[in-house]
Design an enzyme around this catalytic site. Structure first.
Site, PDB file in Angstrom:
ATOM      1  N   THR A  44       0.813  -1.212   0.000  1.00  0.00           N
ATOM      2  CA  THR A  44       0.000   0.000   0.000  1.00  0.00           C
ATOM      3  C   THR A  44       0.851   1.268   0.000  1.00  0.00           C
ATOM      4  O   THR A  44       1.998   1.241   0.465  1.00  0.00           O
ATOM      5  CB  THR A  44      -0.902  -0.014   1.254  1.00  0.00           C
ATOM      6  OG1 THR A  44      -1.472   1.270   1.447  1.00  0.00           O
ATOM      7  CG2 THR A  44      -0.111  -0.341   2.523  1.00  0.00           C
ATOM      8  N   ASP A  45       0.260   2.368  -0.453  1.00  0.00           N
ATOM      9  CA  ASP A  45       0.962   3.660  -0.382  1.00  0.00           C
ATOM     10  C   ASP A  45       1.032   4.185   1.050  1.00  0.00           C
ATOM     11  O   ASP A  45       1.788   5.113   1.338  1.00  0.00           O
ATOM     12  CB  ASP A  45       0.291   4.696  -1.299  1.00  0.00           C
ATOM     13  CG  ASP A  45      -1.168   4.992  -0.966  1.00  0.00           C
ATOM     14  OD1 ASP A  45      -1.739   4.354  -0.050  1.00  0.00           O
ATOM     15  OD2 ASP A  45      -1.756   5.871  -1.637  1.00  0.00           O
ATOM     16  N   GLU A  46       0.237   3.573   1.952  1.00  0.00           N
ATOM     17  CA  GLU A  46       0.165   4.109   3.319  1.00  0.00           C
ATOM     18  C   GLU A  46       1.477   3.936   4.080  1.00  0.00           C
ATOM     19  O   GLU A  46       1.698   4.589   5.088  1.00  0.00           O
ATOM     20  CB  GLU A  46      -1.008   3.466   4.076  1.00  0.00           C
ATOM     21  CG  GLU A  46      -2.314   3.704   3.339  1.00  0.00           C
ATOM     22  CD  GLU A  46      -3.569   3.394   4.140  1.00  0.00           C
ATOM     23  OE1 GLU A  46      -3.527   3.436   5.366  1.00  0.00           O
ATOM     24  OE2 GLU A  46      -4.594   3.125   3.494  1.00  0.00           O
ATOM     25  N   LYS A  80       2.174  -3.301   7.418  1.00  0.00           N
ATOM     26  CA  LYS A  80       2.451  -3.497   5.994  1.00  0.00           C
ATOM     27  C   LYS A  80       3.897  -3.081   5.683  1.00  0.00           C
ATOM     28  O   LYS A  80       4.586  -3.722   4.892  1.00  0.00           O
ATOM     29  CB  LYS A  80       1.475  -2.681   5.127  1.00  0.00           C
ATOM     30  CG  LYS A  80       0.059  -3.204   5.100  1.00  0.00           C
ATOM     31  CD  LYS A  80      -0.091  -4.588   4.502  1.00  0.00           C
ATOM     32  CE  LYS A  80       0.140  -4.627   3.000  1.00  0.00           C
ATOM     33  NZ  LYS A  80      -0.206  -5.960   2.419  1.00  0.00           N
ATOM     34  N   TYR A 123      -1.945  -0.481  10.985  1.00  0.00           N
ATOM     35  CA  TYR A 123      -2.066  -1.146   9.681  1.00  0.00           C
ATOM     36  C   TYR A 123      -0.850  -0.846   8.808  1.00  0.00           C
ATOM     37  O   TYR A 123      -0.167  -1.752   8.328  1.00  0.00           O
ATOM     38  CB  TYR A 123      -3.349  -0.696   8.954  1.00  0.00           C
ATOM     39  CG  TYR A 123      -3.355  -1.021   7.477  1.00  0.00           C
ATOM     40  CD1 TYR A 123      -3.356  -2.340   7.026  1.00  0.00           C
ATOM     41  CD2 TYR A 123      -3.342  -0.005   6.507  1.00  0.00           C
ATOM     42  CE1 TYR A 123      -3.344  -2.651   5.668  1.00  0.00           C
ATOM     43  CE2 TYR A 123      -3.327  -0.292   5.151  1.00  0.00           C
ATOM     44  CZ  TYR A 123      -3.328  -1.614   4.729  1.00  0.00           C
ATOM     45  OH  TYR A 123      -3.308  -1.911   3.385  1.00  0.00           O
TER      46      TYR A 123
HETATM   47  P1  NAD Z   1      -9.462  -7.477   2.241  1.00  0.00           P
HETATM   48  O1  NAD Z   1      -9.415  -7.230   3.716  1.00  0.00           O
HETATM   49  O2  NAD Z   1     -10.706  -7.230   1.484  1.00  0.00           O
HETATM   50  O3  NAD Z   1      -9.022  -8.981   1.945  1.00  0.00           O
HETATM   51  C1  NAD Z   1      -7.993  -9.636   2.630  1.00  0.00           C
HETATM   52  C2  NAD Z   1      -8.155 -11.137   2.420  1.00  0.00           C
HETATM   53  O4  NAD Z   1      -7.074 -11.794   3.096  1.00  0.00           O
HETATM   54  C3  NAD Z   1      -9.439 -11.693   3.005  1.00  0.00           C
HETATM   55  O5  NAD Z   1     -10.056 -12.557   2.089  1.00  0.00           O
HETATM   56  C4  NAD Z   1      -8.984 -12.450   4.248  1.00  0.00           C
HETATM   57  O6  NAD Z   1      -9.806 -13.560   4.567  1.00  0.00           O
HETATM   58  C5  NAD Z   1      -7.596 -12.881   3.841  1.00  0.00           C
HETATM   59  N1  NAD Z   1      -6.707 -13.121   4.989  1.00  0.00           N
HETATM   60  C6  NAD Z   1      -6.552 -12.340   6.080  1.00  0.00           C
HETATM   61  N2  NAD Z   1      -5.653 -12.895   6.919  1.00  0.00           N
HETATM   62  C7  NAD Z   1      -5.213 -14.025   6.311  1.00  0.00           C
HETATM   63  C8  NAD Z   1      -4.280 -15.026   6.679  1.00  0.00           C
HETATM   64  N3  NAD Z   1      -3.604 -14.967   7.831  1.00  0.00           N
HETATM   65  N4  NAD Z   1      -4.063 -16.057   5.818  1.00  0.00           N
HETATM   66  C9  NAD Z   1      -4.759 -16.131   4.660  1.00  0.00           C
HETATM   67  N5  NAD Z   1      -5.663 -15.234   4.283  1.00  0.00           N
HETATM   68  C10 NAD Z   1      -5.888 -14.177   5.089  1.00  0.00           C
HETATM   69  O7  NAD Z   1      -8.253  -6.608   1.663  1.00  0.00           O
HETATM   70  P2  NAD Z   1      -8.076  -5.971   0.210  1.00  0.00           P
HETATM   71  O8  NAD Z   1      -8.616  -4.603   0.232  1.00  0.00           O
HETATM   72  O9  NAD Z   1      -8.515  -6.935  -0.803  1.00  0.00           O
HETATM   73  O10 NAD Z   1      -6.490  -5.847   0.175  1.00  0.00           O
HETATM   74  C11 NAD Z   1      -5.682  -6.909  -0.360  1.00  0.00           C
HETATM   75  C12 NAD Z   1      -4.223  -6.497  -0.247  1.00  0.00           C
HETATM   76  O11 NAD Z   1      -4.000  -5.283  -0.957  1.00  0.00           O
HETATM   77  C13 NAD Z   1      -3.775  -6.238   1.199  1.00  0.00           C
HETATM   78  O12 NAD Z   1      -2.459  -6.747   1.322  1.00  0.00           O
HETATM   79  C14 NAD Z   1      -3.776  -4.721   1.308  1.00  0.00           C
HETATM   80  O13 NAD Z   1      -2.807  -4.286   2.239  1.00  0.00           O
HETATM   81  C15 NAD Z   1      -3.402  -4.316  -0.102  1.00  0.00           C
HETATM   82  N6  NAD Z   1      -3.907  -2.997  -0.540  1.00  0.00           N
HETATM   83  C16 NAD Z   1      -5.236  -2.681  -0.396  1.00  0.00           C
HETATM   84  C17 NAD Z   1      -5.690  -1.451  -0.868  1.00  0.00           C
HETATM   85  C18 NAD Z   1      -7.145  -1.069  -0.777  1.00  0.00           C
HETATM   86  O14 NAD Z   1      -7.494   0.073  -1.119  1.00  0.00           O
HETATM   87  N7  NAD Z   1      -8.043  -1.955  -0.394  1.00  0.00           N
HETATM   88  C19 NAD Z   1      -4.794  -0.552  -1.450  1.00  0.00           C
HETATM   89  C20 NAD Z   1      -3.451  -0.921  -1.572  1.00  0.00           C
HETATM   90  C21 NAD Z   1      -3.011  -2.149  -1.129  1.00  0.00           C
HETATM   91  P1  TYD Z   2     -10.817   3.852   4.127  1.00  0.00           P
HETATM   92  O1  TYD Z   2     -11.755   3.422   3.053  1.00  0.00           O
HETATM   93  O2  TYD Z   2     -10.958   3.259   5.485  1.00  0.00           O
HETATM   94  O3  TYD Z   2      -9.328   3.660   3.546  1.00  0.00           O
HETATM   95  P2  TYD Z   2      -7.898   4.189   4.153  1.00  0.00           P
HETATM   96  O4  TYD Z   2      -8.058   4.629   5.551  1.00  0.00           O
HETATM   97  O5  TYD Z   2      -7.066   2.961   4.008  1.00  0.00           O
HETATM   98  O6  TYD Z   2      -7.458   5.308   3.245  1.00  0.00           O
HETATM   99  O7  TYD Z   2     -10.951   5.416   4.271  1.00  0.00           O
HETATM  100  C1  TYD Z   2     -10.711   6.285   3.179  1.00  0.00           C
HETATM  101  C2  TYD Z   2     -10.792   7.700   3.708  1.00  0.00           C
HETATM  102  O8  TYD Z   2     -12.145   7.958   4.095  1.00  0.00           O
HETATM  103  C3  TYD Z   2      -9.947   7.941   4.938  1.00  0.00           C
HETATM  104  O9  TYD Z   2      -9.399   9.254   4.871  1.00  0.00           O
HETATM  105  C4  TYD Z   2     -10.940   7.836   6.080  1.00  0.00           C
HETATM  106  C5  TYD Z   2     -12.228   8.336   5.460  1.00  0.00           C
HETATM  107  N1  TYD Z   2     -13.468   7.744   5.987  1.00  0.00           N
HETATM  108  C6  TYD Z   2     -14.515   8.582   6.409  1.00  0.00           C
HETATM  109  O10 TYD Z   2     -14.419   9.823   6.351  1.00  0.00           O
HETATM  110  N2  TYD Z   2     -15.654   8.004   6.884  1.00  0.00           N
HETATM  111  C7  TYD Z   2     -15.805   6.652   6.984  1.00  0.00           C
HETATM  112  O11 TYD Z   2     -16.867   6.174   7.471  1.00  0.00           O
HETATM  113  C8  TYD Z   2     -14.732   5.800   6.548  1.00  0.00           C
HETATM  114  C9  TYD Z   2     -14.841   4.311   6.626  1.00  0.00           C
HETATM  115  C10 TYD Z   2     -13.591   6.398   6.052  1.00  0.00           C
END
Ligand code: NAD
Ligand code: TYD
Length: 352
Positions: free
Chosen positions: A132-134, A162, A158
């Site tokens: 992630t960019d975070e 990561k 988080y």
């Molecule tokens: P998500 O929470 O929707 O999915 C995570 C999946 O991993 C789930 O299906 C969960 O059951 C599985 N999981 C959790 N712990 C596990 C373990 N110990 N062993 C096996 N499986 C396990 O997350 P997402 O949004 O799909 O993100 C996927 C990846 O992409 C993550 O690594 C996250 O850090 C990264 N990412 C997410 C975003 C975003 O905007 N959602 C952006 C950048 C990077």
């Molecule tokens: P989120 O979807 O939780 O992603 P991340 O924190 O990983 O960026 O949140 C996106 C942005 O939206 C973040 O700045 C927090 C804000 N946010 C709200 O303002 N209200 C909400 O109910 C949620 C879930 C997030």
């Protein structure tokens, strides 16, 4: 065969669906099925021999080793993680366990498997870590976007977990020569997004007549990427990325949260108007800010574009419209998530 971890989650499921739709090799999909894992995301693959689902933890070394030996994957794509910042604030332990310990164990298992390969199989093997960019921390309004060399400054449990996983992946390349690739992506949105994250929460709450909770002043900025563009970037990096390199992935689409919420409201006003004729904007409610809330993320994705020719296919306008339409078309998916019924899918799936 490729091994995908976390493939029942939001991005992982989109990745598996797109990979198989595009004619990719069979997938072994290993997922622990935490609250975020939802096999209904993969329902369209039922009966498809190219998809093998296994419920397991990436930290279960023996299980993962056996699976790898059995299926002989040519690559591992690691999505598995605890991914919700707010949950990490309330309970960081699971994040340490999966994102740090789990990634470490997975790396150890993969290193042993890769060490036993030889010739072309060993040379072409890849471990792609999805991050992630975070990890780069928070930007001020005038700062340039994150490049791959930006200092790691994670601010939430988080992002810290990561960041630790990224460091381990890097170390396994430098120390053991493991052929790794890392992608650091901005905020994703699209189908199958669990409705505790900003965009799906706003759509689902709006339709249910509930408040749309905006943290703080709503002026926190994120860069938003349509999930299928993230998946195409991962495929491109897996295909042609230079081993040991990091690639930032972003949508060139920075926007303050409040603007995102207003756009969602405007789309819903047009696509599913409220019965009383008023705007969904009336439901916006400013609430207490998230502790330690990062102010701004922005991704400079030029390395990926210049080296590998990747650019997102969707603009925010096209991607968000598709997303809102998907939630309107899939009320049952939303209802099952909200009622917890999606967790019964495992029983249904394995009943036979
Ligand atoms: P998500 O929470 O929707 O999915 C995570 C999946 O991993 C789930 O299906 C969960 O059951 C599985 N999981 C959790 N712990 C596990 C373990 N110990 N062993 C096996 N499986 C396990 O997350 P997402 O949004 O799909 O993100 C996927 C990846 O992409 C993550 O690594 C996250 O850090 C990264 N990412 C997410 C975003 C975003 O905007 N959602 C952006 C950048 C990077
Ligand atoms: P989120 O979807 O939780 O992603 P991340 O924190 O990983 O960026 O949140 C996106 C942005 O939206 C973040 O700045 C927090 C804000 N946010 C709200 O303002 N209200 C909400 O109910 C949620 C879930 C997030």
């Amino acid at each position: 065969m490729i091994l995908v971890t976390g493939g029942a989650g939001f991005i992982g499921a989109n990745f598996v669906l797109d990979w198989l739709a595009g004619g990719g090799e069979p997938v072994v999909n290993l997922d622990k099925l935490t609250y975020a894992g939802n096999l209904e995301n993969l329902a369209s693959l039922q009966g498809d021999q190219r998809h093998v689902f296994v419920q397991a933890d990436i930290a279960d070394s023996e299980r993962v080793r056996d699976l790898m030996v059995q299926h002989q994957p040519r690559a591992v794509v690691n999505f598995a993680a605890e991914s919700h910042v707010d949950r990490s604030i309330h309970g960081p332990e699971d994040f340490i366990q999966t994102n740090i310990v789990g990634t470490f164990r997975l790396l150890e298992t993969v290193r042993a498997y890769w060490g036993d390969l030889s010739g072309q199989d060993k040379a072409s093997f890849r471990f792609l870590h999805v991050s992630t960019d975070e990890v780069y921390g928070s930007l001020a309004a005038a700062d340039p976007a994150f490049t791959e060399t930006h200092r790691y400054e994670p601010n939430s449990p988080y992002s810290a977990s990561k960041a630790a996983s990224d460091h381990l992946v890097r170390a396994y390349h430098h120390t053991y020569g493991l052929p790794v690739l890392t992608t650091n992506c901005s905020n994703n949105y699209g189908p199958y997004h669990f409705p505790e994250k900003l965009i799906p929460l706003m759509i689902v709450n709006a339709l249910a007549g509930k408040a749309l909770p905006v943290y703080g002043d709503g002026m926190q900025v994120r860069d938003w990427l349509y999930v299928k563009d993230h998946c195409s970037a991962i495929r491109r990096v897996l295909d042609a990325g230079r081993v040991g390199e990091v690639y930032n992935v972003g949508g060139w689409n920075e926007m303050p949260n409040i603007e995102i919420v207003q756009k969602v409201c405007a789309l819903l006003d047009a696509m599913r108007p409220r019965a009383d004729g008023r705007s969904y904007r009336d439901q916006i409610s400013y609430v207490a800010d998230r502790p330690g809330h990062d102010r701004r993320y922005a991704i400079d994705a030029r390395k990926l574009e210049n080296e590998l020719g990747w650019r997102p296919a969707e603009t925010f306008e096209t991607g968000i419209r598709k997303t809102v339409q998907w939630y309107l078309d899939n009320p049952q998916w939303v209802a099952h998530v909200q009622s917890g019924a999606y967790r019964d899918w495992v029983k249904i799936q394995y009943a036979a």
